[in-house]
Design a protein around this motif. Structure first.
Motif, short mmCIF file in Angstrom:
data_model
loop_
_atom_site.label_atom_id
_atom_site.label_comp_id
_atom_site.label_asym_id
_atom_site.label_seq_id
_atom_site.Cartn_x
_atom_site.Cartn_y
_atom_site.Cartn_z
N HIS A 195 -42.76 8.84 -81.49
CA HIS A 195 -43.15 7.60 -82.17
C HIS A 195 -43.55 7.92 -83.60
N GLY A 196 -43.00 7.18 -84.55
CA GLY A 196 -43.42 7.29 -85.94
C GLY A 196 -44.36 6.14 -86.27
N ASP A 197 -44.40 5.76 -87.54
CA ASP A 197 -45.28 4.64 -87.93
C ASP A 197 -44.51 3.33 -88.03
N LYS A 198 -43.24 3.34 -87.54
CA LYS A 198 -42.41 2.13 -87.47
C LYS A 198 -42.08 1.55 -88.85
N LEU A 199 -42.29 2.35 -89.93
CA LEU A 199 -42.00 1.84 -91.27
C LEU A 199 -40.51 1.59 -91.46
N GLY A 200 -39.68 2.45 -90.83
CA GLY A 200 -38.23 2.26 -90.94
C GLY A 200 -37.82 0.88 -90.49
N PRO A 206 -34.38 1.16 -88.92
CA PRO A 206 -35.14 1.86 -87.87
C PRO A 206 -34.63 3.29 -87.69
N THR A 207 -35.57 4.21 -87.46
CA THR A 207 -35.20 5.62 -87.34
C THR A 207 -35.76 6.22 -86.05
N ASP A 250 -46.32 14.11 -95.70
CA ASP A 250 -46.71 14.50 -94.34
C ASP A 250 -47.10 15.98 -94.34
N PRO A 251 -48.00 16.38 -93.43
CA PRO A 251 -48.36 17.81 -93.35
C PRO A 251 -47.25 18.65 -92.73
N THR A 253 -42.92 18.88 -91.64
CA THR A 253 -41.59 18.34 -91.93
C THR A 253 -41.06 17.60 -90.71
N ARG A 254 -40.46 16.45 -90.96
CA ARG A 254 -39.88 15.70 -89.87
C ARG A 254 -38.42 15.40 -90.18
N LEU A 255 -37.68 15.11 -89.12
CA LEU A 255 -36.29 14.70 -89.22
C LEU A 255 -36.23 13.25 -88.77
N GLU A 256 -35.82 12.35 -89.68
CA GLU A 256 -35.72 10.93 -89.36
C GLU A 256 -34.24 10.55 -89.39
N VAL A 257 -33.77 9.92 -88.33
CA VAL A 257 -32.35 9.60 -88.21
C VAL A 257 -32.17 8.10 -88.00
#
Length: 307
Positions: A195-200, A206-207, A250-251, A253-257
Motif C-alpha cells: 500500500h502506498g499513499d494512493k497519490l497516484g 494509479p500505481t 522517501d527514506p 527507494t521504491r518502484l512504482e508501476v
C-alpha cells in the motif's frame, strides 16, 4: 522449478550423484548458462544441479554494502530450472563455511556430501577459506576422487567477458537493454505489491508499489516495463524508480508501476517488473500539476518504446 536443498550433509540418494555447476551465478546470465550447458553435456544421463551460496558471500562479509543482487534465490532457481537444472544446492554461507579450507570443501561438500559425478565452473572460480582454492586445485582433487571437471571459458561480447559486475553497472547507468542482452532475458524486480499513499490515484495514474529490498537499485528514473501478473498474463506499463523528490523525498527507494489498460487489485500479491527501456532520469517538479503532466508524457513515451 528445481528442488532447493539448503545443505550437503546426510542427503538422500536421489539428491546425490548429479553433475554440478559451481558458482554464485547472480543473474544467471549467458556466461552462467554456458557453465550449466557444459555440466549437462559432460554427463547427460545424470541429474543437472547447481551449487551456490545463500546469502551471497559478499552479503556475509560486507553486510553494510548497499544491496547488489540481480536475482534473489527464488528467481535464480527459476532461471536455472529453465536451463534444465533439477537441484539447486543453496548452501548457507556462514562463518563456518567461510572458514572451511578449500581442500575440505572438495572432500566434505563436493565428494562426500553431494557425491558429485562431474563438476563445471568458470575459469575464475575460487572457493574455500580466503578463496584459497582455484581451478588447478579443483582439477587435481577432483581427478583423485574420480570426479570429472569442465572449466568453461568466459562468454564474451565486443566489450569483453560477460559478468554480473558488468550487468550491475549497466543497470545502475540506465542501460537495461544492454544488460538484458547479457542476461538473455529482461532483468526483473520481484516483490509484493504494498500500500502506498494512493497519490497516484488522485493524480489519475494509479500505481502498484514495490520496495526494492535486497535487489540492486538501478538508475533512478522512468522506465518502460512489462509486468508479469499473478495470473500469468503480462501487462505493459510505465515505472518510476526513486524516492519521489517532488513529494518531499522517501527514506527508501521504491518502484512504482502504472499498468496500461489494467483494472484489478494486486495488493499483497507478487508481481515481476521487467525493465525494458530507460526513458529519463528522476526529476523534481514544481507542483502536482506539473508532475501529472510529466507522468502523462512518460506513459506516452513508454507506450511508444514498447510498441
Amino acid at each position: 522449478m528445481p528442488r532447493i536443498v539448503a545443505g550437503w550433509r546426510d542427503l538422500p540418494q536421489e539428491l546425490r550423484g548429479a553433475t554440478v555447476a559451481l558458482g554464485n551465478m547472480d543473474g544467471v546470465h549467458l556466461g552462467h548458462l554456458a557453465v550449466l550447458r557444459a555440466a549437462h553435456a559432460a554427463r547427460p544421463q545424470a541429474p543437472l544441479a547447481a551449487l551456490t551460496f545463500e546469502p551471497h558471500p559478499r552479503e556475509h562479509f560486507r553486510p553494510d554494502d548497499p544491496p547488489f543482487r540481480l536475482t534473489l534465490l527464488p528467481a535464480k532457481a527459476e532461471a536455472m530450472g529453465a536451463a534444465g537444472v533439477s537441484i539447486v544446492y543453496a548452501l548457507p554461507f556462514d562463518a563456518a563455511l567461510a572458514a572451511m579450507p578449500a581442500e575440505a570443501f572438495v572432500e566434505e561438500v563436493l565428494h562426500k556430501g553431494i557425491g558429485a559425478q562431474h563438476l563445471a565452473c568458470g575459469t575464475d572460480f575460487a572457493f574455500g577459506h580466503r578463496r584459497g582454492g582455484d581451478t588447478t586445485l579443483l582439477a587435481r582433487m577432483a581427478e583423485d576422487r574420480g570426479i570429472g571437471l569442465t572449466v568453461v571459458p568466459p562468454v564474451t561480447d565486443v566489450a569483453g567477458p560477460i559478468s554480473s559486475t558488468r550487468i550491475r553497472r549497466l543497470l545502475q547507468d540506465g542501460y537495461p537493454e544492454r544488460a538484458n542482452e547479457m542476461l538473455g532475458r529482461p532483468w526483473e524486480i520481484r516483490g509484493e505489491v504494498a500500500h502506498g499513499d494512493k497519490l497516484g490515484r488522485v493524480l489519475g495514474w494509479p500505481t502498484a508499489n514495490l520496495w526494492l529490498g535486497r535487489h540492486l537499485e538501478p538508475a533512478r528514473g522512468v522506465y518502460a516495463v512489462t509486468v508479469a501478473l499473478p495470473d500469468g498474463r503480462e501487462a505493459k506499463g510505465v515505472a518510476n524508480v526513486g524516492r519521489r523528490p517532488t513529494l518531499g523525498g522517501d527514506p527508501e527507494t521504491r518502484l512504482e508501476v502504472h499498468l496500461f489498460d489494467f483494472a484489478g487489485d494486486l495488493y499483497g500479491q507478487e508481481i515481476r517488473v521487467r525493465m525494458r527501456h530507460f526513458l529519463r532520469p528522476d526529476a523534481r517538479f514544481p507542483d502536482l500539476e506539473a508532475l501529472r503532466e510529466a507522468i502523462a508524457a512518460d506513459a506516452e513515451a513508454a507506450r511508444r518504446a514498447l510498441g
